[in-house]
Motif scaffolding. Sequence first.
Motif, PDB file in Angstrom:
ATOM      1  N   ALA A  31      -5.135   7.249 -11.065  1.00 47.40           N
ATOM      2  CA  ALA A  31      -3.668   7.267 -11.083  1.00 47.40           C
ATOM      3  C   ALA A  31      -3.089   6.220 -10.130  1.00 47.40           C
ATOM      4  O   ALA A  31      -2.101   5.572 -10.451  1.00 47.40           O
ATOM      5  CB  ALA A  31      -3.156   8.653 -10.736  1.00 47.40           C
ATOM      6  N   GLY A  32      -3.723   6.041  -8.982  1.00 45.43           N
ATOM      7  CA  GLY A  32      -3.229   5.069  -7.997  1.00 45.43           C
ATOM      8  C   GLY A  32      -3.129   3.658  -8.558  1.00 45.43           C
ATOM      9  O   GLY A  32      -2.184   2.927  -8.243  1.00 45.43           O
ATOM     10  N   MET A  40       7.881   2.143  -8.662  1.00 41.53           N
ATOM     11  CA  MET A  40       8.363   3.525  -8.681  1.00 41.53           C
ATOM     12  C   MET A  40       7.397   4.394  -7.892  1.00 41.53           C
ATOM     13  O   MET A  40       6.267   3.987  -7.612  1.00 41.53           O
ATOM     14  CB  MET A  40       8.561   4.031 -10.111  1.00 41.53           C
ATOM     15  CG  MET A  40       7.343   4.015 -10.999  1.00 41.53           C
ATOM     16  SD  MET A  40       7.637   4.632 -12.678  1.00 41.53           S
ATOM     17  CE  MET A  40       8.894   3.552 -13.282  1.00 41.53           C
ATOM     18  N   SER A  41       7.862   5.565  -7.574  1.00 46.06           N
ATOM     19  CA  SER A  41       7.050   6.474  -6.762  1.00 46.06           C
ATOM     20  C   SER A  41       5.876   7.033  -7.567  1.00 46.06           C
ATOM     21  O   SER A  41       5.883   7.021  -8.801  1.00 46.06           O
ATOM     22  CB  SER A  41       7.917   7.640  -6.271  1.00 46.06           C
ATOM     23  OG  SER A  41       8.263   8.470  -7.356  1.00 46.06           O
ATOM     24  N   GLY A  42       4.899   7.533  -6.836  1.00 46.39           N
ATOM     25  CA  GLY A  42       3.766   8.180  -7.474  1.00 46.39           C
ATOM     26  C   GLY A  42       4.207   9.390  -8.287  1.00 46.39           C
ATOM     27  O   GLY A  42       3.665   9.659  -9.361  1.00 46.39           O
ATOM     28  N   ALA A  43       5.210  10.100  -7.792  1.00 47.82           N
ATOM     29  CA  ALA A  43       5.712  11.273  -8.514  1.00 47.82           C
ATOM     30  C   ALA A  43       6.322  10.859  -9.856  1.00 47.82           C
ATOM     31  O   ALA A  43       6.139  11.549 -10.867  1.00 47.82           O
ATOM     32  CB  ALA A  43       6.742  12.011  -7.666  1.00 47.82           C
ATOM     33  N   SER A  46       3.565   9.994 -12.172  1.00 47.80           N
ATOM     34  CA  SER A  46       2.903  11.249 -12.541  1.00 47.80           C
ATOM     35  C   SER A  46       3.654  11.955 -13.673  1.00 47.80           C
ATOM     36  O   SER A  46       3.034  12.500 -14.591  1.00 47.80           O
ATOM     37  CB  SER A  46       2.812  12.159 -11.310  1.00 47.80           C
ATOM     38  OG  SER A  46       2.205  13.372 -11.647  1.00 47.80           O
ATOM     39  N   ARG A  47       4.983  11.932 -13.616  1.00 45.44           N
ATOM     40  CA  ARG A  47       5.772  12.544 -14.699  1.00 45.44           C
ATOM     41  C   ARG A  47       5.549  11.799 -16.014  1.00 45.44           C
ATOM     42  O   ARG A  47       5.438  12.418 -17.078  1.00 45.44           O
ATOM     43  CB  ARG A  47       7.254  12.576 -14.333  1.00 45.44           C
ATOM     44  CG  ARG A  47       7.590  13.648 -13.293  1.00 45.44           C
ATOM     45  CD  ARG A  47       9.076  13.832 -13.109  1.00 45.44           C
ATOM     46  NE  ARG A  47       9.747  12.660 -12.570  1.00 45.44           N
ATOM     47  CZ  ARG A  47       9.870  12.372 -11.278  1.00 45.44           C
ATOM     48  NH1 ARG A  47       9.353  13.184 -10.379  1.00 45.44           N
ATOM     49  NH2 ARG A  47      10.497  11.292 -10.885  1.00 45.44           N
ATOM     50  N   GLN A  66      -9.623  12.055  -6.889  1.00 45.77           N
ATOM     51  CA  GLN A  66      -8.830  11.211  -7.791  1.00 45.77           C
ATOM     52  C   GLN A  66      -8.619  11.855  -9.150  1.00 45.77           C
ATOM     53  O   GLN A  66      -9.458  12.622  -9.631  1.00 45.77           O
ATOM     54  CB  GLN A  66      -9.524   9.857  -8.007  1.00 45.77           C
ATOM     55  CG  GLN A  66      -9.565   8.978  -6.785  1.00 45.77           C
ATOM     56  CD  GLN A  66     -10.161   7.629  -7.122  1.00 45.77           C
ATOM     57  OE1 GLN A  66     -11.148   7.541  -7.850  1.00 45.77           O
ATOM     58  NE2 GLN A  66      -9.554   6.581  -6.598  1.00 45.77           N
ATOM     59  N   ARG A  67      -7.512  11.489  -9.748  1.00 44.01           N
ATOM     60  CA  ARG A  67      -7.238  11.823 -11.141  1.00 44.01           C
ATOM     61  C   ARG A  67      -7.468  10.547 -11.938  1.00 44.01           C
ATOM     62  O   ARG A  67      -6.816   9.537 -11.708  1.00 44.01           O
ATOM     63  CB  ARG A  67      -5.789  12.293 -11.345  1.00 44.01           C
ATOM     64  CG  ARG A  67      -5.392  13.500 -10.529  1.00 44.01           C
ATOM     65  CD  ARG A  67      -6.002  14.757 -11.136  1.00 44.01           C
ATOM     66  NE  ARG A  67      -5.537  15.960 -10.481  1.00 44.01           N
ATOM     67  CZ  ARG A  67      -6.223  16.634  -9.575  1.00 44.01           C
ATOM     68  NH1 ARG A  67      -7.395  16.199  -9.189  1.00 44.01           N
ATOM     69  NH2 ARG A  67      -5.750  17.742  -9.050  1.00 44.01           N
TER      70      ARG A  67
END
Length: 109
Positions: A31-32, A40-43, A46-47, A66-67
């Motif tokens: 994901a990173g 944009m933010s990690g959140a 994630s969405r 990690q994902r």
Amino acid sequence: MNTLLTTFSALSDATRFSIVEQLMQDGEQPAGDLIEGRGMSGAAVSRHLKVLREAGLVRQRVQGTQRMYSIRPEGLYAIAEWTISKRQFWESSLDRLGDAIERDTSWPI
């Protein structure tokens, strides 16, 4: 058809489309790596990944802390299958256009 609508809806967002493109080009990624360069933010990313997962376009697996994300080929196959099923429509439309052009004497040949 509902699945296909969900798929197209998920891909209609530029960020989600670019994530799918990145995963198709580079393969499975944490994901990173998908967050980098998006501004944009990690959140937020994630969405977007959640929408893609729910649409059946990406899969997630846990590797340590990690994902990891990768493409679900069967999700993209639905798009390809739908597009191919419309081939007859496009071919007959192009045939009709060709016939119309041939009948129109104002077009130089």
